[in-house]
Design a protein around this motif. Structure first.
Motif: not given
Length: 917
Positions: A311-312, A319-321, A839-844, A848-851
């Motif tokens: 997802l991230a 490719e995603t909003s 984990s690599f994810k969208p930030a809550e 940004g993103y969380i690594l």
């Protein structure tokens, strides 16, 4: 899961109180079991309705008390969230009022877990429940509590400190022997983090007055009600004040949170002992009562992490909003992934069913009576409570499948008639080769091939019963490759034959030693690295010789065969001996819970093994395999609970030194008799040293386990390793994490056991519990192991890396043909050095993103991470994604290889969380 309910019992046991006692901090709480006192669904309903009303009532009655004498109710985060989501509007409005006033609060953890069984990231996500409450209501707890379970693995203080927690309270039930720790201490994790820890032995909490030996000027009175009971009567406050006055103490009363105590206590710079070690869980045998589900959850963990990173990465590629939109597709995908994490952690909660002594007694143990009783209402209700636990995994899989389905849909899949395109994701922090299973392809035309879309190179693939397996080389670190199933004509047109020619000439034509044979005495498998010999009478391995290390790994003098399956029925004498050794204090409920009331008299253990009926050799171009079939002693099946048939296999791949083993048991009977199944691996090694990969770290069971913790039975995250420093053997159990070293650890307890010999004894299943976990298991079971011989110790042999790859199969997602142009994405171009991605994810918060990274090799050092140019800023955060004061901004530089980089210091096994913009 039982405690004496007396609030004021402790002061009756003490002599003159400490004259220097200035303040008594009171915390009110109950012990939360998701089940035990009833069906889990009924317990959660009670929290939302009856109990919430009781909490509101006592808070209302005491709201006009002096500020420090109002009743304050502390809850675990998850049941509070459930209560707020499920209560009626009137109760919810009242509860919100007391949340605002600070009379209804929560601590950092969602509930009590069998921590060393949980997944690292899912345990961290459990604290996100508290985070979500904080975002809504502003209160940020700095305390944590777990109750009942005697011990937890030593990554706990490290994780809690990184989430902002300042105090942990552990309360052990009155029957179980607790770890040998003082009442209050600094618990030091493997990374050196130290957490103030209060341990109550023999009780969930404490009394209103301290014991005579308490020398500190402040005291923590953690006043508990029993399992899933509501709050106290409002008169409890006056009773406490009277008790203090009667003692002659002038101590001030302060009702509040664990954090209130910690702030005052720590401000006085107490001189406390430091405990650096693992408080190993003496109840971890419960994991073995649901072997199929344990296998499922171990496999689910990597799939969830892979979907989240996909997802991230999809968001990064544009490719995603933006995930910030509350109704956006990415938010829906994220919500489903969050649900999957929630349900897998619920499976690790410490209550796996209803209380047997309350709902199942009286019990019968002979086979005929047991089978008759299984149709009774009480037996069916008990089995329903175990099914509720299984349903957590069903829900986790449903949520994950929905997320993956939406991930596929988000790129507008419109596969052409002649071409299917897939993204193959790798969320690990290093480049790897892997096999990917494509389940949606049942057949291929004679003119169809798989290609790497980046260069047109043809890929190796093969059919299986589940679909097609494709070998993908050089998957980038935390990234993906795109592959396609394509017509040869289209391939020639697209790549003008060059790629095909390269692929054709790149086939490895070197001679191989891959072979196998079966004769009348022994069976042999061999490749360039190892040679394996089997005894044709038993099917057990008699020799495992490492050609490169020139090392024989099978201990031929052992009383057990290498790879031997053993089925055991335990005696009443063994159960009684265990209870005597394990009991801290004797309570009748404890005898019921830890024994099996009315168990038939039986003086000795019964042990059964298998009788070999057939050995088959399977030879393919890239592997050889021996398959052994065996039957069981008929009495062990008909009278007890053994499997009717056992089939096991030993596999060598062409280009790997690893040995893959698999066992399948069919026709296992259900039995209420105390049983267990084991696989034994007696290793040949002088001066062995042992390392166990527990949750988030690697421990030495000879030095790192605190006395009176569980020294006999261990639960690993990914591997156990035995080495003499020059050579070693690691074993990765894919399906079951429980094992003992040196002997069978079932129905036994030793306060300070050290392994007697390098014999690894894996527990396949057991029904040790007499309390609430599943009491019988039947049907078909399967178990897989990978043996990894290596040079040096576990770190030098990169065991941790091979283990994580083994436990993390890559996944493929069908995408539209138009996405074959974005053939590769690589977030960590140079990979990670001794680190891994958790984990690599969208930030809550959508920023940004969380690594999240973990240090894997147990070393203090500086780490440099090379990251793709999309990253313009990297900020270090705490575990819950909040800013931290120190090292707020990690240095970013332009690298020579057209990548950015940042550096940071790490301690052994430290967890690091970064926000990437």
């Amino acid at each position: 899961m039982t405690v004496d309910g007396s609030v004021l019992s402790r002061e009756k046991e003490t002599g003159p109180m400490n004259d220097r006692l200035e303040k008594i901090y009171v915390v009110f709480k109950t012990h939360f079991d998701i089940g035990f006192t009833g069906l889990a669904s009924d317990v959660v309903h009670k929290y939302k309705t009856e109990m919430l009303k009781e909490v509101i009532a006592i808070c209302d009655k005491t709201k006009d008390n002096d500020p420090n004498e109002k009743y304050v109710w502390t809850m675990s985060a998850w049941p509070l969230l459930q209560s707020l989501q499920g209560s009626d509007e009137s109760d919810k409005a009242s509860a919100l009022k007391f949340l605002e006033d600070g009379q209804l609060i929560w601590h950092m953890l969602p509930y009590t877990t069998h921590t060393e069984f949980c997944g690292l990231e899912e345990w961290i996500r459990g604290m996100y429940v508290s985070r979500s409450l904080s975002e809504k209501f502003g209160y940020r707890p700095k305390d944590a509590k777990m109750t009942d379970v005697p011990g937890h693995t030593w990554i706990v203080p490290s994780l809690l400190k990184k989430a902002g927690v300042e105090i942990l309270h552990l309360g052990c039930n009155g029957f179980s022997t607790p770890p040998d720790v003082p009442p209050v201490f600094f618990w030091e994790g493997p990374d050196g983090e130290r957490l103030l820890t209060f341990y109550s032995k023999g009780a969930y909490g404490t009394g209103i007055l301290p014991p005579e030996e308490w020398t500190h000027p402040v005291w923590l009175a953690l006043i508990h009600t029993s399992d899933n009971h509501g709050p106290h009567e409002a008169t409890v406050i006056e009773e406490m004040k009277a008790s203090i006055a009667e003692s002659g103490l002038q101590a001030e009363l302060h009702i509040g949170s664990l954090s209130d105590f910690a702030v005052d206590f720590l401000s006085r710079n107490p001189d406390l002992p430091v405990i650096r070690g693992d408080l190993a869980d003496a109840w971890i045998h419960g994991v073995g009562t649901a072997p199929r589900e344990v296998s499922r959850v171990r496999e689910l963990r990597s799939r969830i992490a892979a979907a989240e990173s996909a997802l991230a990465l999809g968001m990064l590629s544009g490719e995603t909003s933006d995930i910030g939109g509350a109704t956006g597709l990415t938010q829906q995908i994220k919500s489903k992934i969050d649900e999957s994490y929630e349900y897998t952690l619920l499976f690790g909660e410490h209550t796996w069913g209803m209380d047997c002594k309350s709902f199942l007694f009286p019990r019968t143990y002979d086979k005929k009576s047991f089978l008759k009783d299984k149709s009774s209402e009480r037996y069916l209700k008990m089995e329903h409570s175990w099914q509720e636990q299984i349903n957590y995994l069903n829900k986790a899989e449903t949520s994950l499948d929905a997320a993956v389905g939406m991930l596929t849909g988000r790129v507008n899949v419109t596969p052409s008639k002649d071409k299917k395109t897939y993204r193959i994701y790798n969320y690990l922090g290093w480049q790897r080769d892997a096999f990917v299973l494509l389940e949606d392809i049942e057949s291929l035309g004679s003119d169809e091939v798989f290609i790497d879309c980046a260069n047109g190179e043809q890929l190796i693939w093969s059919f299986t019963n589940s679909g097609i397996i494709v070998e993908v080389k050089q998957l980038p670190a935390l990234g993906y490759k795109t592959i396609a199933c394509i017509n040869q004509v289209e391939l020639q047109a697209a790549y003008k034959g060059s790629a095909v020619e390269v692929a054709a000439t790149s086939v490895d034509t070197h001679a191989t030693e891959l072979k196998g044979y079966v004769n009348h005495q022994e069976s042999v498998l061999e490749n360039s690295f190892v040679r394996v010999k089997l005894d044709n009478r038993t099917g057990w391995i008699t020799s495992l010789y490492d050609k490169k290390l020139q090392k024989e790994w099978v201990e031929e003098t052992s009383e057990f065969g290498f790879g031997q399956y053993e089925y055991n029925i335990y005696s009443s004498e063994e159960i009684t001996r265990y209870i005597k050794k394990y009991a801290y204090r004797f309570y009748d409920w404890g005898v019921h819970d830890f024994g099996k009331t009315e168990y038939p008299e039986q003086q000795k253990r019964l042990s059964f093994t298998t009788e070999l009926s057939e050995i088959r050799l399977i030879e393919e171009s890239d592997f050889v395999r021996l398959v052994c079939s065996a039957s069981s002693d008929t009495s062990s099946v008909s009278e007890y609970g053994n499997a009717n048939e056992t089939v096991w296999s030993i596999t060598l791949m062409e280009d790997s030194p690893n040995i893959d083993l698999e066992w399948r048991f069919t026709g296992k009977e259900e039995t209420p008799m105390a049983e267990s199944g084991h696989l034994l691996f007696p290793l040949k090694l002088d001066n062995p040293s042992y390392r166990i990969n527990k949750l988030g770290s690697v421990i030495d069971p000879c030095t790192d386990i605190v006395r009176s913790s569980n020294t006999l039975l261990h639960c690993c995250e990914n591997f156990v390793d035995v080495s003499d420093g020059n050579v070693g053997m690691a074993i990765i159990p894919l399906d079951t994490p429980l094992f003992s070293i040196g002997r069978n650890g079932m129905w036994d307890f030793e306060p300070d056991y050290k392994p007697e010999k390098p014999e690894i004894n894996f527990n396949l299943f057991n029904n040790w519990w007499g309390t609430n976990f599943p009491q019988w298991v039947g049907g078909s079971l399967s178990y897989r192991y990978r043996l990894i011989p290596h040079k040096g110790d576990w770190a030098e042999g990169s065991v941790w890396k091979q283990a994580q790859e083994t436990m993390t199969p890559v996944s493929g997602i069908l995408v539209g043909e138009e996405h074959s142009q974005s053939a590769i994405a690589d977030l960590l171009p140079n990979g990670l050095d001794g680190m891994a991605v958790t984990s690599f994810k969208p930030a809550e918060d959508g920023d940004g993103y969380i690594l999240r990274l973990r240090e894997w090799i147990g070393q203090s050092r500086e780490v440099t991470v090379h990251i793709a140019l999309q990253a313009s800023e990297v900020l270090k955060t705490d575990l819950l994604e909040y800013k931290i004061k120190e090292n707020v901004c990690s240095l970013i530089e332009s690298g020579a290889d057209n990548v950015n980089q940042f550096r940071f210091q790490t301690q052994p096994f430290e967890i690091h969380t970064f926000r990437i913009r």
